[in-house]
Design an enzyme around this catalytic site. Structure first.
Site, short mmCIF file in Angstrom:
data_model
loop_
_atom_site.label_atom_id
_atom_site.label_comp_id
_atom_site.label_asym_id
_atom_site.label_seq_id
_atom_site.Cartn_x
_atom_site.Cartn_y
_atom_site.Cartn_z
N LYS A 120 0.82 -1.22 0.00
CA LYS A 120 0.00 0.00 0.00
C LYS A 120 0.85 1.26 0.00
O LYS A 120 0.45 2.29 -0.53
CB LYS A 120 -1.00 -0.01 1.17
CG LYS A 120 -2.05 -1.11 0.98
CD LYS A 120 -3.39 -0.78 1.58
CE LYS A 120 -4.41 -1.81 1.11
NZ LYS A 120 -5.70 -1.74 1.76
N LYS A 202 -3.41 -10.64 -6.81
CA LYS A 202 -4.70 -10.74 -6.13
C LYS A 202 -5.77 -9.90 -6.82
O LYS A 202 -5.49 -8.79 -7.25
CB LYS A 202 -4.49 -10.24 -4.69
CG LYS A 202 -5.66 -10.46 -3.76
CD LYS A 202 -5.39 -9.85 -2.39
CE LYS A 202 -5.99 -8.47 -2.27
NZ LYS A 202 -6.19 -7.99 -0.90
N LYS A 205 -10.08 -4.49 -5.50
CA LYS A 205 -11.01 -3.43 -5.94
C LYS A 205 -10.27 -2.15 -6.32
O LYS A 205 -10.82 -1.28 -6.96
CB LYS A 205 -12.06 -3.17 -4.87
CG LYS A 205 -11.50 -2.88 -3.51
CD LYS A 205 -12.56 -3.07 -2.44
CE LYS A 205 -11.93 -3.09 -1.07
NZ LYS A 205 -12.66 -3.86 -0.10
P1 ATP Z 1 -7.94 -3.67 -1.21
O1 ATP Z 1 -8.16 -4.54 -2.42
O2 ATP Z 1 -8.48 -2.30 -1.36
O3 ATP Z 1 -6.55 -3.73 -0.70
P2 ATP Z 1 -9.09 -5.79 0.27
O4 ATP Z 1 -10.28 -6.20 -0.52
O5 ATP Z 1 -7.86 -6.61 0.22
O6 ATP Z 1 -8.81 -4.26 -0.06
P3 ATP Z 1 -10.73 -5.93 2.62
O7 ATP Z 1 -11.89 -5.31 1.94
O8 ATP Z 1 -10.57 -5.48 4.02
O9 ATP Z 1 -9.40 -5.65 1.83
O10 ATP Z 1 -10.81 -7.52 2.57
C1 ATP Z 1 -11.85 -8.15 3.24
C2 ATP Z 1 -11.70 -9.63 3.21
O11 ATP Z 1 -11.68 -10.11 1.87
C3 ATP Z 1 -10.41 -10.14 3.87
O12 ATP Z 1 -10.73 -11.28 4.63
C4 ATP Z 1 -9.54 -10.50 2.72
O13 ATP Z 1 -8.63 -11.52 3.05
C5 ATP Z 1 -10.56 -10.98 1.69
N1 ATP Z 1 -10.07 -10.81 0.33
C6 ATP Z 1 -9.74 -9.65 -0.28
N2 ATP Z 1 -9.36 -9.87 -1.56
C7 ATP Z 1 -9.46 -11.21 -1.76
C8 ATP Z 1 -9.21 -12.07 -2.88
N3 ATP Z 1 -8.79 -11.59 -4.03
N4 ATP Z 1 -9.43 -13.40 -2.73
C9 ATP Z 1 -9.87 -13.90 -1.56
N5 ATP Z 1 -10.11 -13.15 -0.47
C10 ATP Z 1 -9.92 -11.82 -0.55
#
Ligand code: ATP
Ligand code: LTN
Length: 337
Positions: A120, A202, A205
């Site tokens: 980040k 990964k 969003k």
């Molecule tokens: P950003 O993409 O903005 O960094 P994020 O989606 O990683 O944000 P959160 O919204 O807090 O962060 O994630 C919420 C949950 O979703 C967490 O448990 C995270 O591990 C899960 N998660 C996020 N992205 C994925 C993915 N691509 N595959 C599986 N689980 C995910």
């Protein structure tokens, strides 16, 4: 005979309202939250981590919208707010109260090693703030406040969870037994859904390429287009293996939304090409998202109902969380007010 019932095990998890939710958030986290709540052997605290979201600059109106959308999506996915609390993190001051104590028990070295901080910081070069750095200690507070036994998250959160466990043990050793040492609950399939365009990254969003992710509230015809455009490889077999990350990612998505195993999927598409396979994945994803979107559209209109949900959630969460904070404040030597 005397009826001695064991106390239920606790679950705590959160999602940041930092943007619209992706299919990755659903498959990696939310879907499992719903399943775990249905099992009825856990007491589940589910939180919208708004304090975490401001570690990256948020436009206030967008943050408000994302918060309400997320609450409506939680319920639309099947979480039952009558049963257990769904709440906004900022409505429970105990998070920041314990967060501070944990900040003072976390080493700079530990925080510097966090890969999410490194990622980040690269993405937001103009705003590498102290909150972004200490975020994992606040996340540890989120978990330890509720004495959670289990934390359902995606694979990207394992490093943060490990820190929460270390901090619990460190505090317990220094001040006597206070915190439960939590376990992670990482799904076997779908723990890390990858970008549809770069399957070694990964699904996120915040990816600038909008073909790389599927948002939960995206119009259904776009789901089909995005899956059809997803990167695969020059072969034609629906199988896992070296160089087939794109196909394997679509298989994980298909497996997660249909409940079929990866082996079943390989058999189902034996002798068929990527066209058939992508069509089936798109249909299964669309079928999963459609009812959630319909419910969300109804719920989001009903502001009064959503307000009763989050107010009740905060009340329940505050009660549990304050017990832990009082105990912690007493143990570190603060005079009781
Ligand atoms: P950003 O993409 O903005 O960094 P994020 O989606 O990683 O944000 P959160 O919204 O807090 O962060 O994630 C919420 C949950 O979703 C967490 O448990 C995270 O591990 C899960 N998660 C996020 N992205 C994925 C993915 N691509 N595959 C599986 N689980 C995910
Ligand atoms: N850091 C998590 C969101 C989060 C969380 C939590 C998850 C904040 N607090 C407590 C589990 C438990 C993320 O996914 N980025």
């Amino acid at each position: 005979m005397e009826n001695i019932t064991e106390p239920k095990k606790r679950i705590l998890s959160g999602i940041q309202p930092s943007g619209a939710l992706t299919l990755g958030n659903y498959v990696g986290a939310l879907r499992n939250w719903v399943q775990l709540q249905k099992e009825d052997i856990y007491e589940c605290y589910y939180m919208i981590a708004d304090l975490h979201a401001i570690t990256v600059r948020q436009e206030p109106a967008a943050l408000r919208k994302n918060c309400m959308d997320l609450l409506a999506i939680f319920i639309a996915c099947g979480l039952d707010p009558e049963k257990e609390p769904i709440f906004f993190q900022s409505h429970v001051p105990a998070h920041t109260q314990l967060g501070w104590v944990l900040d003072c028990n976390t080493y700079m070295g530990e925080l510097s090693r966090m890969t999410q901080f490194k990622d980040k910081s690269k993405k937001h070069e103009n705003n590498i703030n102290a909150g972004l750095f200490t975020y994992p200690a606040l996340m540890a507070a989120d978990i330890l406040l509720y004495q959670a036994d289990l934390v359902p998250v995606g694979k990207d959160q394992t490093q943060h969870l490990e820190l929460a466990r270390d901090l619990a043990q460190r505090f317990n050793n220094a001040y006597s037994d206070t915190f439960k040492v939590p376990e992670g609950y990482i799904p076997k399939v779908g723990a890390k859904i990858m970008s549809l365009q770069e399957p070694t990254q990964k699904m996120s969003k915040s990816d600038p390429n909008e073909n790389s992710y599927i948002l939960m509230l995206v119009p259904i015809d776009k789901v089909v287009k995005k899956i059809k455009r997803a990167v695969t490889d020059s072969g034609s077999e629906v199988k896992r293996g070296e160089g087939k990350e794109g196909v394997e990612n679509l298989m994980s998505i298909y497996s997660a939304v249909t409940g079929k195993t990866m082996e079943d999927i390989e058999l189902e598409f034996e002798g068929k090409g990527y066209g058939d396979f992508k069509g089936a994945v798109a249909e299964a994803v669309a079928e999963t998202l459609k009812p959630i979107q319909e419910k969300h559209a109804d719920l989001i209109k009903n502001k009064d109902y959503l307000e009763t949900v989050y107010k009740r959630g905060a009340e329940m969460a505050n009660k549990t969380a304050m017990k832990t904070v009082s105990k912690v404040y007493r143990k570190v030597g603060f005079i009781q007010p």
